[in-house]
Design a protein around this motif. Structure first.
Motif: not given
Length: 301
Positions: A73-81, A97-102
């Motif tokens: 169930g776990a994911s890690v992504i690199a990026g700045k919120v 990068d413009g991606s959105r997560h809820a």
């Protein structure tokens, strides 16, 4: 927007990964967004962290991320919120990068940044021979000539501690005037009190050979402890409306005993939300925030 995660953890260092591990083991969907600029990135080794002593911080994080992502169930992504907002009972984060997560809940573990005194030569030695925590780095410089550079009245406390690691000079910088009682206590600990301000750090960085004073004298030291002013590393707590408390060296996000902020559904962990800052405290606060976020998904009252 579709809610893909139970919890989004912003910050992928010791606190954030510790929080995410609890949620992954609870079989919840958790996303960690790792900005890859942790506070301890200037240090070569992490010390005093049980079971991890002497490892590079980046190695500890890499191993922890691998262990975390072994859970389905776990994911890690690199990026700045860049932004976070409450929307229709959940939270939406937007990355650079413009991606959105809820997610239904958010845990902030974005940390703090250190503001060093305006003295040339400190920044390039930060985390190496210029340090703030003797419990993290003191053993590695033990027995050498040590200095404490005053940045606030709290430096008296620091100057009282450091002699357990080596002979100590306290540079008051004209910021602190010790009382007679404080002077006696420092002298009883063998601390030399130097009132003349430091104007230059000497030596080929990252080494230090001494500090030049404004009267031309040079005091030989090998390592320097400095209490930094601290600031939030991210403005996400402001964006979400989190309240702050005044910490000894800068603001901290207000949380209860389980890491819940003043905003329902938003939790905070690590250096941004604790008064005592080191790897173990950060990890422990992450564990609490992860558990609390999980419980909040069940006990919604």
């Amino acid at each position: 927007m579709k809610v893909d995660y139970d919890v989004i953890v912003v910050g992928g260092s010791f606190a954030g990964l510790s929080a995410a591990m609890q949620l992954a083991r609870a079989r919840r969907r958790v996303l960690v967004v790792d900005g890859r600029k942790p506070r301890n990135r200037y240090a070569e080794r992490s010390h005093g962290f049980f079971g991890q002593d002497g490892k590079a911080p980046a190695q500890i994080v890499a191993e922890a991320q691998a262990q975390l992502t072994a859970y389905p169930g776990a994911s890690v992504i690199a990026g700045k919120v860049d932004s976070a907002q409450s929307l229709d009972g959940h939270f939406v984060v937007t990355l650079d990068d413009g991606s959105r997560h809820a997610g239904a809940r958010v845990i902030l573990a974005t940390g703090i940044r250190d503001e060093l005194p305006a003295l040339a030569g400190l920044q390039e030695r930060w985390g190496l021979t210029v340090m703030h925590c003797p419990y993290c780095h003191g053993f590695e410089v033990a027995g050498r000539a040590l200095g404490v550079l005053a940045t606030s009245p709290l430096s008296i406390h620091q100057a009282m501690l450091i002699p357990d690691w080596g002979p100590t000079t306290w540079f008051t910088q004209g910021i602190v005037e010790p009382t007679a009682e404080e002077t006696a206590a420092l002298q009883a600990r063998g601390v030399r009190i130097e009132p003349a301000p430091v104007v230059e750090v000497l030596g080929e960085a990252p080494a230090i050979t001494g500090l030049r004073l404004d009267d031309g004298r040079v005091v030989a030291i090998d390592a320097l402890f400095v209490g930094t002013r601290t600031h939030m590393a991210s403005d996400l707590p402001d964006q979400l409306g989190c309240a702050y408390d005044d910490g000894p060296m800068g603001p901290v996000v207000r949380v209860d005993g389980w890491g819940q902020t003043s905003v329902p559904g938003v939790f905070a962990a690590g250096d941004m939300a604790v008064l005592m800052t080191n790897a173990t405290f950060a990890s422990a606060s992450g564990v609490k925030a992860g558990v609390a976020a999980h419980r909040s998904l069940i006990f919604k009252d």
